[in-house]
Design an enzyme around this catalytic site. Structure first.
Site, mmCIF file in Angstrom:
data_model
loop_
_atom_site.group_PDB
_atom_site.id
_atom_site.type_symbol
_atom_site.label_atom_id
_atom_site.label_comp_id
_atom_site.label_asym_id
_atom_site.label_seq_id
_atom_site.Cartn_x
_atom_site.Cartn_y
_atom_site.Cartn_z
ATOM 1 N N ALA A 274 0.870 -1.170 0.000
ATOM 2 C CA ALA A 274 0.000 0.000 0.000
ATOM 3 C C ALA A 274 0.910 1.223 0.000
ATOM 4 O O ALA A 274 2.064 1.155 0.434
ATOM 5 C CB ALA A 274 -0.876 -0.017 1.246
ATOM 6 N N GLY B 243 0.571 -4.947 0.918
ATOM 7 C CA GLY B 243 -0.675 -4.969 0.159
ATOM 8 C C GLY B 243 -0.497 -5.598 -1.220
ATOM 9 O O GLY B 243 -1.458 -6.116 -1.795
ATOM 10 N N GLU C 283 -0.794 -9.211 -0.644
ATOM 11 C CA GLU C 283 -2.214 -9.468 -0.322
ATOM 12 C C GLU C 283 -3.080 -9.415 -1.580
ATOM 13 O O GLU C 283 -3.994 -10.221 -1.755
ATOM 14 C CB GLU C 283 -2.694 -8.440 0.711
ATOM 15 C CG GLU C 283 -1.975 -8.614 2.041
ATOM 16 C CD GLU C 283 -2.303 -7.501 3.028
ATOM 17 O OE1 GLU C 283 -1.868 -6.352 2.799
ATOM 18 O OE2 GLU C 283 -3.007 -7.777 4.010
ATOM 19 N N GLU D 153 4.877 -5.092 6.835
ATOM 20 C CA GLU D 153 4.185 -4.010 7.552
ATOM 21 C C GLU D 153 4.725 -3.823 8.958
ATOM 22 O O GLU D 153 4.697 -2.726 9.515
ATOM 23 C CB GLU D 153 2.671 -4.286 7.614
ATOM 24 C CG GLU D 153 1.956 -4.220 6.270
ATOM 25 C CD GLU D 153 1.872 -5.538 5.524
ATOM 26 O OE1 GLU D 153 2.665 -6.459 5.829
ATOM 27 O OE2 GLU D 153 1.020 -5.649 4.623
HETATM 28 N N1 CO8 Z 1 4.618 3.177 -0.810
HETATM 29 C C1 CO8 Z 1 4.995 4.338 -1.376
HETATM 30 N N2 CO8 Z 1 6.086 4.454 -2.151
HETATM 31 C C2 CO8 Z 1 6.829 3.361 -2.327
HETATM 32 C C3 CO8 Z 1 6.498 2.123 -1.775
HETATM 33 C C4 CO8 Z 1 5.314 2.038 -0.986
HETATM 34 N N3 CO8 Z 1 4.889 0.899 -0.435
HETATM 35 N N4 CO8 Z 1 7.458 1.211 -2.130
HETATM 36 C C5 CO8 Z 1 8.337 1.869 -2.888
HETATM 37 N N5 CO8 Z 1 7.970 3.163 -3.011
HETATM 38 C C6 CO8 Z 1 8.664 4.229 -3.742
HETATM 39 C C7 CO8 Z 1 9.916 4.681 -3.004
HETATM 40 O O1 CO8 Z 1 9.569 5.596 -1.989
HETATM 41 C C8 CO8 Z 1 10.715 5.285 -4.124
HETATM 42 O O2 CO8 Z 1 10.201 6.567 -4.395
HETATM 43 P P1 CO8 Z 1 11.218 7.836 -4.520
HETATM 44 O O3 CO8 Z 1 12.048 7.514 -5.736
HETATM 45 O O4 CO8 Z 1 10.295 8.999 -4.698
HETATM 46 O O5 CO8 Z 1 12.022 7.835 -3.279
HETATM 47 C C9 CO8 Z 1 10.382 4.411 -5.322
HETATM 48 O O6 CO8 Z 1 9.163 3.735 -4.980
HETATM 49 C C10 CO8 Z 1 11.433 3.339 -5.593
HETATM 50 O O7 CO8 Z 1 11.647 2.621 -4.383
HETATM 51 P P2 CO8 Z 1 13.097 2.385 -3.731
HETATM 52 O O8 CO8 Z 1 14.020 3.496 -4.109
HETATM 53 O O9 CO8 Z 1 12.910 2.113 -2.289
HETATM 54 O O10 CO8 Z 1 13.532 1.064 -4.529
HETATM 55 P P3 CO8 Z 1 14.541 -0.044 -4.037
HETATM 56 O O11 CO8 Z 1 14.771 -0.913 -5.208
HETATM 57 O O12 CO8 Z 1 15.720 0.562 -3.351
HETATM 58 O O13 CO8 Z 1 13.745 -0.869 -2.904
HETATM 59 C C11 CO8 Z 1 11.816 -2.008 -1.947
HETATM 60 C C12 CO8 Z 1 12.605 -1.630 -3.245
HETATM 61 C C13 CO8 Z 1 12.646 -2.977 -1.113
HETATM 62 C C14 CO8 Z 1 10.537 -2.702 -2.423
HETATM 63 C C15 CO8 Z 1 11.515 -0.724 -1.141
HETATM 64 O O14 CO8 Z 1 10.946 0.227 -2.020
HETATM 65 C C16 CO8 Z 1 10.539 -0.946 -0.019
HETATM 66 O O15 CO8 Z 1 10.926 -1.473 1.003
HETATM 67 N N6 CO8 Z 1 9.286 -0.498 -0.177
HETATM 68 C C17 CO8 Z 1 8.277 -0.538 0.856
HETATM 69 C C18 CO8 Z 1 7.762 -1.942 1.075
HETATM 70 C C19 CO8 Z 1 6.724 -1.951 2.183
HETATM 71 O O16 CO8 Z 1 7.000 -1.607 3.308
HETATM 72 N N7 CO8 Z 1 5.510 -2.349 1.838
HETATM 73 C C20 CO8 Z 1 4.414 -2.426 2.783
HETATM 74 C C21 CO8 Z 1 3.644 -1.146 2.776
HETATM 75 S S1 CO8 Z 1 2.355 -1.134 4.027
HETATM 76 C C22 CO8 Z 1 1.136 -2.084 3.359
HETATM 77 O O17 CO8 Z 1 1.254 -2.605 2.283
HETATM 78 C C23 CO8 Z 1 -0.106 -2.219 4.187
HETATM 79 C C24 CO8 Z 1 -1.176 -2.992 3.412
HETATM 80 C C25 CO8 Z 1 -2.480 -2.947 4.180
HETATM 81 C C26 CO8 Z 1 -3.297 -1.729 3.850
HETATM 82 C C27 CO8 Z 1 -4.617 -1.866 4.563
HETATM 83 C C28 CO8 Z 1 -5.526 -0.698 4.361
HETATM 84 C C29 CO8 Z 1 -6.827 -0.946 5.081
#
Ligand code: CO8
Length: 258
Positions: free
Chosen positions: A65, A109, A112, A132
């Protein structure tokens, strides 16, 4: 319909939705989930479409998400908006099979969302996880429930508690995905699978989806009764007559969904 966060394509009987927020690794925000729900519902209503494929990019199916959208929200916002609920529940009402074609990250997400599809075919680059916990929260669109049913309590608990990622091999061993294919062949293999399903009776296909999904919701005895009644009901269809006649006459059946 003009979408901004997804790309929608049709090829004969297969409808494909590609998540398309490359700048955020396809992170799921409200707009994307809204558009996805609309596109899936449109495919479900479209008589020509028999199978749906949901995919992302080579680098990410979806990295979760959108943390940037959620970061400023508080409990009252999440609770009163019932954040993401309407969009994700509408996906569960789709009656045609949805195949998730996963390459790269399927996290939070994103994992999921893949699990909400009917089955997952992934590339050898796929990485699944429920990270998460690293954000001080937990899965919120079914991860604790679906991952546990798919891979068992021990692995699900470890994945949710540590936030670690699982590679494609581990995901296949654990039963999270049905098959791994080389990254370059992902879409062609998934399309072959979708086309194979689209040649079957659409009525029997919908019945399979309902019956298998029922196995998660009910007791074995009730599930078997549900299956038997659907089996009985299919004898009211022209497709059953055609399928069995074609077998006897040693020819390919022509199913019309009637
Ligand atoms: N949300 C927003 N932006 C994101 C997300 C995300 N989940 N994942 C990546 N991005 C963005 C980064 O911020 C980055 O943007 P910018 O260039 O502006 O800084 C761009 O995408 C590229 O990402 P990275 O530079 O981080 O790329 P890497 O190759 O270095 O890393 C990863 C890739 C390992 C996937 C890393 O991006 C990461 O850890 N992302 C987050 C993963 C995460 O924590 N996901 C869980 C999110 S919470 C969730 O999903 C809850 C679901 C339930 C919702 C329920 C609602 C009711």
């Amino acid at each position: 319909m003009g979408y901004e966060t997804i790309i929608v394509e049709t090829d004969e009987h297969v409808g494909t939705v590609r998540l398309n927020r490359p700048e955020a690794l396809n992170a799921l925000n409200s707009q994307l989930l809204e558009e996805l729900a609309k596109a899936l519902a449109a495919f479900d209503r479209n008589d020509k479409i028999r199978v749906i494929v949901l995919t992302g990019s080579e680098k990410a199916f979806a990295a979760g998400a959108d943390v940037k959208e959620m970061a400023e929200k508080n409990f009252v916002d999440m609770f009163s908006e019932d954040f993401f609920t309407a969009q994700t529940e509408s996906m569960l009402r789709v009656r045609k099979p949805i195949i998730a074609a996963v390459s790269g990250y399927a996290l939070g997400g994103g994992c999921e969302l893949a699990m909400m599809c009917d089955f997952i075919i992934c590339s050898d680059t796929a990485k699944f996880g429920q990270p998460e916990i690293n954000l001080g929260v937990i899965a919120g669109i079914g991860g604790t429930q679906r991952l546990t049913r798919l891979v068992g309590k021990s692995k699900s608990m470890e994945m949710h508690l540590t936030g670690r990622m699982m590679d494609a091999e581990e995901a296949e061993r654990a039963g999270l995905v049905s098959r791994i294919v080389p990254a370059k062949d992902l879409m062609s293999e998934v399309m072959k699978t979708a086309e194979k399903i689209s040649e079957k009776s659409p009525l029997a296909v919908m019945a399979v989806k309902e019956a298998v999904n029922r196995s998660y919701e009910t007791t074995l005895r009730e599930g078997i009764l549900f299956e038997r009644r659907l089996f009985n009901a299919l004898f009211a269809t022209e497709d059953q007559t055609e399928g069995m006649a074609a077998f006897v006459e040693k020819r390919t059946p022509q199913f019309r969904g009637k």
